[in-house]
Design an enzyme around this catalytic site. Structure first.
Site, PDB file in Angstrom:
ATOM      1  N   LYS A 160       0.861  -1.191   0.000  1.00  0.00           N
ATOM      2  CA  LYS A 160       0.000   0.000   0.000  1.00  0.00           C
ATOM      3  C   LYS A 160       0.893   1.235   0.000  1.00  0.00           C
ATOM      4  O   LYS A 160       1.929   1.254   0.686  1.00  0.00           O
ATOM      5  CB  LYS A 160      -0.902  -0.027   1.249  1.00  0.00           C
ATOM      6  CG  LYS A 160      -1.906   1.118   1.312  1.00  0.00           C
ATOM      7  CD  LYS A 160      -2.830   0.992   2.527  1.00  0.00           C
ATOM      8  CE  LYS A 160      -3.883   2.096   2.584  1.00  0.00           C
ATOM      9  NZ  LYS A 160      -4.770   1.988   3.748  1.00  0.00           N
ATOM     10  N   SER A 185      -9.757   2.293   2.857  1.00  0.00           N
ATOM     11  CA  SER A 185      -8.821   2.997   1.995  1.00  0.00           C
ATOM     12  C   SER A 185      -7.861   2.084   1.230  1.00  0.00           C
ATOM     13  O   SER A 185      -7.293   2.510   0.225  1.00  0.00           O
ATOM     14  CB  SER A 185      -8.007   3.993   2.823  1.00  0.00           C
ATOM     15  OG  SER A 185      -7.196   3.332   3.766  1.00  0.00           O
ATOM     16  N   SER A 240     -10.135  -0.052   6.984  1.00  0.00           N
ATOM     17  CA  SER A 240      -9.477   0.088   5.675  1.00  0.00           C
ATOM     18  C   SER A 240      -8.807  -1.164   5.117  1.00  0.00           C
ATOM     19  O   SER A 240      -8.379  -1.157   3.965  1.00  0.00           O
ATOM     20  CB  SER A 240      -8.455   1.218   5.717  1.00  0.00           C
ATOM     21  OG  SER A 240      -9.104   2.451   5.716  1.00  0.00           O
TER      22      SER A 240
END
Lengths: 484, 95
Positions: A76, A151, A175
């Site tokens: 990420k 997210s 997330s």
């Protein structure tokens, strides 16, 4: 090769049936082929990946490394990656080349896991749809009209579409779990402090927690083994011996007490989601689990408390972005105040600005007691509900989200409606307990995730339950047709 | 709860984020919606509940007061928008 499990890849690498170079090249080719539509990567790092793959093959030839040596990974874009652009989905960091590795990246690098690239995300991890990225929305591989969740939407999408075998994510209010649910993959948010936050760009530090995003629970267990552990560079890292997440995966779950909170099945829950979750609970019962009714009466307080506390922490954390030391700086500032204000106003996107402003308001003189202190008290009440519920059961199950993935653009104009959709994940972050999303079916063609929540330090148990469930179901093995 | 425009100015100053005149109405409405969400907390009785700041009620670890970081300033300053002679440059503050 992308349809193999990571375990099969690992065996083939060690038996010299495949090389890490070939495996890594295969994923890079797939990224070339498919990521134009998905927009799941912010940055692809082919040269770095291939160089690391060669080194991994050497390690394997010398009998060094571990089970994941040679298996590529996508990080990420919240994890600082040495000499690689690390943006956190923001224009503010569009020019930021990280000068060091996050602990999580460092560990995967040491083990010889080639880095495919950095995955897209909501700006500064503030969002539940991956639409707020400066680099554009990521799409859901199951339906390009749908959001992948957020997210960590990029990481979820690359696993679902077979554009990486393993990925990292982070979970502040859901997330990891919500995008895992929306994309039909497995993800675990560990106990707060289990995975080091060193080099993970901060949003709300008392909630932020890194974790793996993978196809199966077994792969999450292997990846969590790489990511977790005490790190003195993170002041809230848990000081405890590393857990063994892998050796208990095959334990049977006969007699496991599974708590089902009535509050998780109230109005607003999509029928298709509910029927899949009820079916999953029945499956656990067939495996020998005992179903217990539990109650989480203060669940409703979690979302408002979180939206005081997380923005308050964000307003403090994001004050570091001032246009002076790194990141975006406005053109021709007239004075110091203009430099700060214009750099921030031009560098941050709308949702980030709103959360910083809400946080600054909640912390300001006259409102601190009514908002911040009150929210901290509610946080304890929400946590105490879980502690009490776990006196009666070993794990709590329910939905991860009230609906399957919503459409791109559907909620982006109404932030509060998006906040309220995180009603199942947020309470767990307030409590700091570990939780997973496990693929459990489809509603109208879009994936549904089963939420497994456990008491502190129960990651191995959650992974065990998820792995047992995945021995009798195949939801986690399904791939969207156009990416097979 | 709806915010006054003067309050938006105050928050804007506290957050060091400017609000464009064309955005102010929409932003005020969106922040007001968030504050409405906060109102839900008011009715809850929290007498005798201790505020919680860490899930495991841990306190910050202490360590010996020794140097643990090596000097990286040259490497870090390469990232700066403007740096010279080991210092970060900003617009002149003192005449």
């Amino acid at each position: 090769m992308h349809t193999l499990s990571v375990k099969e890849m690992s065996e083939k690498l060690r038996n010299k049936e495949i090389t890490s170079v070939a495996l890594t090249q295969h994923y890079l080719d797939r990224i070339d082929q498919y990521d134009g539509d998905l927009n799941a990567y912010v940055t692809v790092t082919p040269e770095l990946a291939m160089e690391m793959a060669k080194q991994a093959d050497d390690m394997i030839a010398e009998g060094k490394g571990g089970l994941l040596t040679g298996i590529p990974v996508a990080h990420k874009d919240i994890f600082c990656t040495l000499d690689v652009k690390t943006t956190c989905g923001s224009k503010m960091l569009d020019n930021f080349i990280a000068p060091y590795d996050a602990k999580v990246v460092e560990e995967s690098r040491k083990l010889g896991m080639p880095i495919l690239g950095k995955t897209n995300m909501d700006e500064f991890a503030m969002g539940s749809s991956s639409e707020s990225s400066y680099y554009g929305a990521t799409k859901n591989p199951w339906d390009l009209k749908a959001v992948p969740g957020g997210s960590s939407g990029g990481s979820a999408a690359v696993i679902a579409a077979g554009l990486a075998p393993l990925a990292t994510g982070s979970d502040t209010g859901g997330s990891i779990r919500q995008p895992a649910s929306f994309c039909g993959i497995t993800g675990i948010k560990p106990t707060y402090g289990a995975v080091s936050r060193y080099g993970m760009i901060a949003y709300a530090s008392s909630f932020d927690q890194g974790g793996p995003m993978t196809r199966s629970a077994e792969e999450s267990a292997w990846m969590l083994d790489v990511m977790a552990g005490f790190d003195e560079r993170d002041s809230t890292s848990l000081e405890q011996p590393k857990q063994d997440y892998v050796s208990t995966l095959n334990n049977d779950i006969k007699g496991l007490k599974v708590g089902v909170p009535a509050e998780y099945f109230e109005a607003g829950l999509d029928e298709g989601v509910e029927s899949n979750i009820r079916a999953a609970i029945a499956e656990l019962e067939k495996l020998g689990a005992e179903i217990v009714e539990v109650s989480l009466p203060n669940k409703e307080l979690a979302v408002p408390a979180y939206y005081v506390l997380a923005p308050a922490e964000a307003s403090s954390n994001l004050s570091r972005f001032d246009g002076v030391r790194y990141g975006y700086r406005c053109e021709n500032p007239t004075d110091l105040n203009d430099l700060y204000t214009r750099s921030r106003s031009e560098g941050f996107g709308a949702e980030v600005k709103r959360r910083i402003m809400v946080g600054a308001y909640a912390l300001s003189a006259g409102y601190y007691d009514a908002y911040y202190l009150k929210a901290q008290k509610l946080r304890r009440m929400v946590r105490d509900d879980f502690v009490k519920a776990f006196e009666q059961c070993d794990v709590i199950v329910g939905p991860v989200a009230p609906t399957p993935a919503f459409n791109i653009g559907e909620k982006s104009d109404d932030p509060v409606s998006m906040y309220l959709a995180d009603l199942y994940t947020i309470p767990v972050n307030l409590a700091g307990m570990p939780a997973m999303s496990v693929p459990a079916g489809f509603s109208n063609g879009r994936p549904v995730g089963l939420h497994l929540v456990g008491p502190y330090h129960s990651e191995a148990k959650l992974l065990n339950v998820a792995h047992q469930y995945q021995q009798v179901t195949n939801w986690h093995q399904q791939m969207p047709e156009s990416y097979q | 709860m709806s915010l006054e425009k003067s309050e938006v100015d105050t928050i804007s100053r506290l957050a060091a984020i400017s609000v464009d005149a064309t955005e102010v109405d929409q932003l005020t409405a969106k922040i007001s919606n968030v504050l409405d969400l906060f109102q839900r907390m008011e009715a809850v009785d929290t007498t005798n509940v201790e505020p919680m700041s860490h899930p495991l009620d841990q306190v910050q670890r202490l360590r010996e007061d020794v140097v643990t970081e090596t000097d990286h300033h040259k490497q870090y300053q390469k990232l700066a928008p403007a740096a010279e002679k080991g210092m970060y440059l900003v617009p002149q503050v003192i005449d």
